[in-house]
Scaffold this active site. Structure first.
Site: not given
Length: 308
Positions: A68, A71, A195, A243, A261
């Site tokens: 992530s 992103k 993705y 998050y 992760v």
């Protein structure tokens, strides 16, 4: 606070030794089979300074799946390509929920809360695909990362991408839910495939720290990100980058950060440094356990904080 590079290097070396002595690694992301194979007892850190130096300790040159953290760079590409239009499809608020939660997506009628939760990142990747094939979109992200890091040796780990494609059922559900609300313009399988490959980009902590220089707007960074866009990325990393653990990270570290992760965290001290830490064991929020500890210790030692 002015930091002597030699003192910081000594601190990083001691920090590496301290973390290995603690042996408190957390748990790897075993829901992705390829990541489940990674030894959690690893740690690396790299700090790119404004004067061009990159300090390292531990496994700073070991490749890992950035997941992530990618992103941030995909969003940077989309902001460069289509500007502010992305905000009609995705919000800019913390979610307070797990990165793969569908709860808010249902309540808020298919508009993800921010671009760093999985649903929001799928929308961002979908926007990156506008009018072109997945190979072209992925090539743009890779070219952007290579230019930012000043290193051509950045690639996609195909085994990790395939592992995610075979087991990413929650992301598949999110993509189809977005499609049901007309917030996905491409076929879900096309956006998902792109993705999964984007998240499977592998880098070292050194490469990641160098890539983050443009977000920190360091003097020697490649001039490929406008200051206004860097400010937006930093704001989102501070409020949404971890998050439902974003508030805890801001409280402990006081700097914008984006986790993945795979155990990586990119931390930005605007105008001062770009920091990458990696340790594959995760905490309850799905963020690197020892990486978060290391970021906190570095912030305390240096005095770097956006809160002064």
């Amino acid at each position: 606070m002015d930091i002597d590079a030699a003192e910081l290097q000594s601190f990083l070396t001691d920090l590496d030794a301290d973390i290995r002595a603690r042996a408190d690694w957390g748990e790897v992301a075993d829901y992705i089979p390829e990541l489940a194979k990674v030894d959690p007892a690893q740690f690396g850190v790299a700090v790119a300074l404004a004067d061009g130096q990159v300090l390292q300790a531990g496994a700073a040159d070991t490749r890992f799946s950035i997941q992530s953290v990618s992103k941030v760079f995909t969003l940077a590409c989309v902001l460069g390509r289509s500007g502010e239009q992305i905000w009609t499809r995705v919000g800019r608020e913390p979610s307070g929920t797990r990165f793969d939660s569908i709860l808010l997506l249902e309540q808020e009628k298919g508009r993800p809360r921010n671009p760093f939760i999985n649903a929001g990142a799928l929308v961002t990747t979908d926007a990156l695909l506008a009018g072109r094939a997945p190979r072209e979109a992925l090539s743009e992200v890779l070219a952007f990362l290579r230019l930012a890091a000043g290193d051509e040796d950045i690639h996609i780990d195909r085994a990790v991408a395939l592992s995610e494609e075979r087991t990413g059922f929650r992301n598949i559900a999110l993509a189809n839910y977005l499609k049901s609300f007309n917030n996905m313009t491409n076929p879900p399988e096309m956006t998902l495939g792109t993705y999964f490959h984007q998240c499977a980009i592998e880098m070292t902590a050194t490469q990641l720290a160098r890539a983050g220089r443009m977000i920190a707007q360091l003097p020697r960074a490649p001039a490929i990100l406008a200051p206004e866009k860097a400010r937006r990325l930093n704001a989102l990393m501070m409020t949404c980058g971890h998050y439902d653990g974003s508030g805890d990270f801001a409280f402990r570290v006081g700097l914008p950060g984006k986790s993945g992760v795979g155990g990586g965290i990119l931390v930005i001290a605007p105008g001062v440094a770009s920091i990458a830490v990696w340790s594959p064991g995760l905490n309850l929020y799905g963020n690197s356990h020892m990486g978060t500890f290391a970021a906190e210790q570095i912030a305390r030692f240096t005095g770097w904080s956006v809160f002064g």
